[in-house]
Design an enzyme around this catalytic site. Structure first.
Site, short mmCIF file in Angstrom:
data_model
loop_
_atom_site.label_atom_id
_atom_site.label_comp_id
_atom_site.label_asym_id
_atom_site.label_seq_id
_atom_site.Cartn_x
_atom_site.Cartn_y
_atom_site.Cartn_z
CD GLU A 50 93.31 61.59 67.20
OE1 GLU A 50 94.41 61.08 67.49
OE2 GLU A 50 93.11 62.22 66.15
CG ASP A 59 91.00 63.64 58.11
OD1 ASP A 59 91.91 62.96 58.64
OD2 ASP A 59 90.27 64.41 58.75
#
Lengths: 259, 395
Positions: A46, A57
């Site tokens: 990924e 995040d």
């Protein structure tokens, strides 16, 4: 057949998906990291497209995003770095990122470029399902790109069923309510959640991410899913690595218990 | 054309709810319940009572005679600076804390730029006995020290956002991350008409009391319930949304927005989003956004922490695109001149944000019999250090 479907249909061991930020630790490292991941035996890669405001995040991935942007990374640069991807990389590759850079590149042009390079699917956490179905699904499908949706411990059964019905490839199961890299390890509450989802008999396989950092958490997660995803722990490793290739190979092998 | 939000959460081409799945349950719960909660007569009674007795509403609509004389028109100031805590922000936090209670939440997270929304949030949390965490850009913590002290005095925890430009944008990112990590017991009180649907609409509704009062007050003073112009400053745009709200469908009222042009719209140090932005997604909605060609968000600049934001509420983006709203870029210097003028002609020291709206008189050229209402969104106490410094008040 899309490489992701092929992988899940033949896999006998838990699948390991590793997230890496493009252009990190250094601008030109993208292909080096990908090659080393494959050499170590990773099953899916990924690639994170850096963004200035990655709200899902935690600190580790935020900092890697900023470091990459500071070195000049853009979507267009990334596509240039990946132009010969399929000459060396045979495992499925996903692009992960936030919707705004994709919108600015142009959704149609972005998907066409992904298809030309050999990208198998996209993870865009801030692209909501309703928007996807209304405006993006047809474009993604025309270019053979899988769109990977997330579910969390708070996602209702009804919504999980709906996500399952519009997913292809796999469903990304977020292990706990958190941003990336916030927690490590798997608690018994989380195992209960994994079991609950496993018992729903969804049509798509599942990979579990967030909080997976070593062999033990990888195996624990894989008991109730087809495998797991590692992000922050890997980004942290490459941020500090002195021998990038060797340490990546070693990391992947240790997660998979091959070392 | 409608200027209200539609079923999908859009104002024309702008709006929506671009949020990660981790936030979906919270935002969906809010979306499915906010209209019913707000419409409930018990809620309304509680909200109205707090606005009256705690906030001090209605705020006066003051005829600014000396400013009117100078600009040869009729200027009224809507005195939101007289709200408890010193700005309009509290209209929204009172509403949202009552919503949070009905959603069964006992903790509050918020972002703040100038600190006004943070103070207003800390205030209602103290009032309701709720835990309060406020994220604030590290740079803003420095330039808005009095408000940091006020939040702490009120019992809130102030956390520095150290990523990116260390201002409002990053404080918002951190507040969203906090919410992702605490989805069950926490409500996020967004301070402006930004964020995923239903926030822009909910915040606009809570601020709409401003224009509701303007209508009643103008009727009493001028015998008509609409002005020719309503002027407000726009960062995210909550005070403007409130001041415009009841005039959106009133064609006789021109809606005027003042954006922060910083050192000049094209100086590279600006926050004038409608001049510099294009369509993009930030903080959960699609709107006009200052960004690079690659879609990375550009760090804005303004002397005013409250306007130092690279986006604008989707409602305002629609007002801009449709031509319903007229937008002016006001530089730091122009704002400072206007702040001095309001102080010395009317005896009111405005917030730096508000000073941008006051600087529009110069450009507007309203006629003598026209009525101009400016939303005086906040008072200038918090900006005294900047005023002292830039205007050399201590030399």
């Amino acid at each position: 057949m899309n490489r992701i479907s092929a992988l899940f249909s033949k896999a006998k061991e838990p699948i390991l998906n590793v997230y890496t930020t493009a252009g990190y630790p250094h601008f030109e490292d993208t292909m080096t990291v990908l090659t080393a991941l494959q050499e170590g035996g990773v099953d899916i890669i990924e690639i994170g497209m850096p963004y200035s405001d990655p709200v899902a995040d935690g600190e580790t991935i935020q900092q890697s995003n900023q470091a990459s942007l500071d070195q000049g990374m853009t979507v267009a640069h990334l596509f240039t770095q990946l132009k010969d991807l399929r000459q060396t990389i045979t495992v499925p590759v996903l692009l992960m990122g936030y919707i705004n850079p994709v919108l600015q590149y142009g959704v149609e042009a972005f998907c066409a470029k992904c298809a030309a390079i050999g990208i198998d699917g996209l993870i865009l956490p801030d692209l909501p399902m309703a928007e996807y179905e209304r405006e993006y699904k047809a474009i993604f499908e025309a270019h053979g790109l899988f769109n990977i949706f997330l579910i969390t411990p708070q996602t209702t059964d009804e919504r999980i069923r709906h996500i399952d019905s519009v997913s292809n490839g796999f469903i990304y199961m977020v292990s706990s309510a958190s941003t990336t890299g916030a927690k490590t390890g798997i608690s018994s509450d989380q195992e209960t959640y994994f079991e609950r989802i496993a018992s729903m008999n969804l049509q798509n396989p599942r990979l579990i991410g967030f909080g997976i950092s070593d062999h033990s958490s990888f195996m624990k997660a894989s008991k109730n899913a087809s495998g797991a995803i590692i992000g922050s722990a890997f980004v942290k490793l490459i941020g500090q690595a002195t021998d990038l290739r060797a340490e990546i190979v070693d990391f992947v092998q240790s997660i998979k218990g091959k070392k | 054309m409608s200027f209200q939000v539609d079923e999908q959460g859009y104002y024309g081409n702008f709006g929506g709810a671009f949020i990660p799945e981790m936030l979906y349950p919270n935002v969906e719960e809010l979306r499915s319940r906010y209209l019913d909660i707000i419409a409930d007569p018990v809620f309304q009674a509680e909200y109205d009572a707090l606005l009256k007795d705690f906030v001090g509403r209605p705020t006066p609509l003051f005829k600014a005679e000396r400013l009117s004389a100078k600009y040869n028109t009729k200027i009224y100031l809507k005195r939101e600076d007289l709200c408890h805590t010193g700005a309009h922000k509290v209209n929204n936090t009172v509403g949202q804390i009552l919503v949070a209670k009905r959603l069964g939440k006992n903790k509050i997270v918020a972002e703040t730029g100038a600190g006004q929304h943070g103070v207003a949030t800390a205030t209602v949390c103290a009032l309701m006995g709720m835990e309060c965490i406020v994220y604030m850009g590290a740079i803003d913590i420095e330039r808005q020290a009095p408000n940091v002290a006020r939040m702490r005095m009120l019992g809130a925890q102030v956390v520095a956002a150290k990523s990116g430009s260390q201002t409002l944008k990053d404080a918002t990112n951190e507040a969203m991350r906090h919410w992702i990590n605490h989805p069950v017991d926490t409500h996020y009180i967004i301070g402006s008409v930004v964020g995923p649907h239903p926030y822009p609409d909910m915040v606009a509704r809570f601020q709409s009391i401003i224009s509701a009062e303007i209508r009643t007050q103008l009727q009493e003073k001028e015998g008509r319930d609409y002005p020719d112009y309503v002027i407000a400053c726009v960062g995210g745009g909550s005070n403007a949304a409130g001041a415009f709200y009841h005039f959106l469908d009133e064609p006789r009222t021109a809606l005027i927005a003042a954006e922060a042009a910083g050192k000049g719209v094209n100086s590279g140090h600006s926050a004038a989003t409608t001049f510099l932005g294009k369509s993009g997604v930030l903080h959960g909605s699609k709107s006009l956004l200052m960004q690079t060609e690659d879609g990375q968000v550009i760090e804005p600049y303004s002397i005013s922490a409250g306007l130092d934001y690279p986006g604008i509420g989707p409602m305002h983006a629609h007002l801009f695109e449709s031509g319903r709203g007229k937008f002016y870029g006001i530089t730091d210097e122009e704002a400072l001149v206007a702040a001095v003028e309001c102080s010395q002609l009317e005896g009111i020291i405005p917030a730096l944000e508000t000073a941008h709206a006051l600087a529009v008189f110069e450009k507007l050229q309203a006629k003598p019999n026209e009525i101009v209402v400016v939303n005086l969104s906040g008072r200038g106490d918090k900006d005294l250090a900047t005023y002292q410094n830039r205007l050399k008040l201590n030399d």
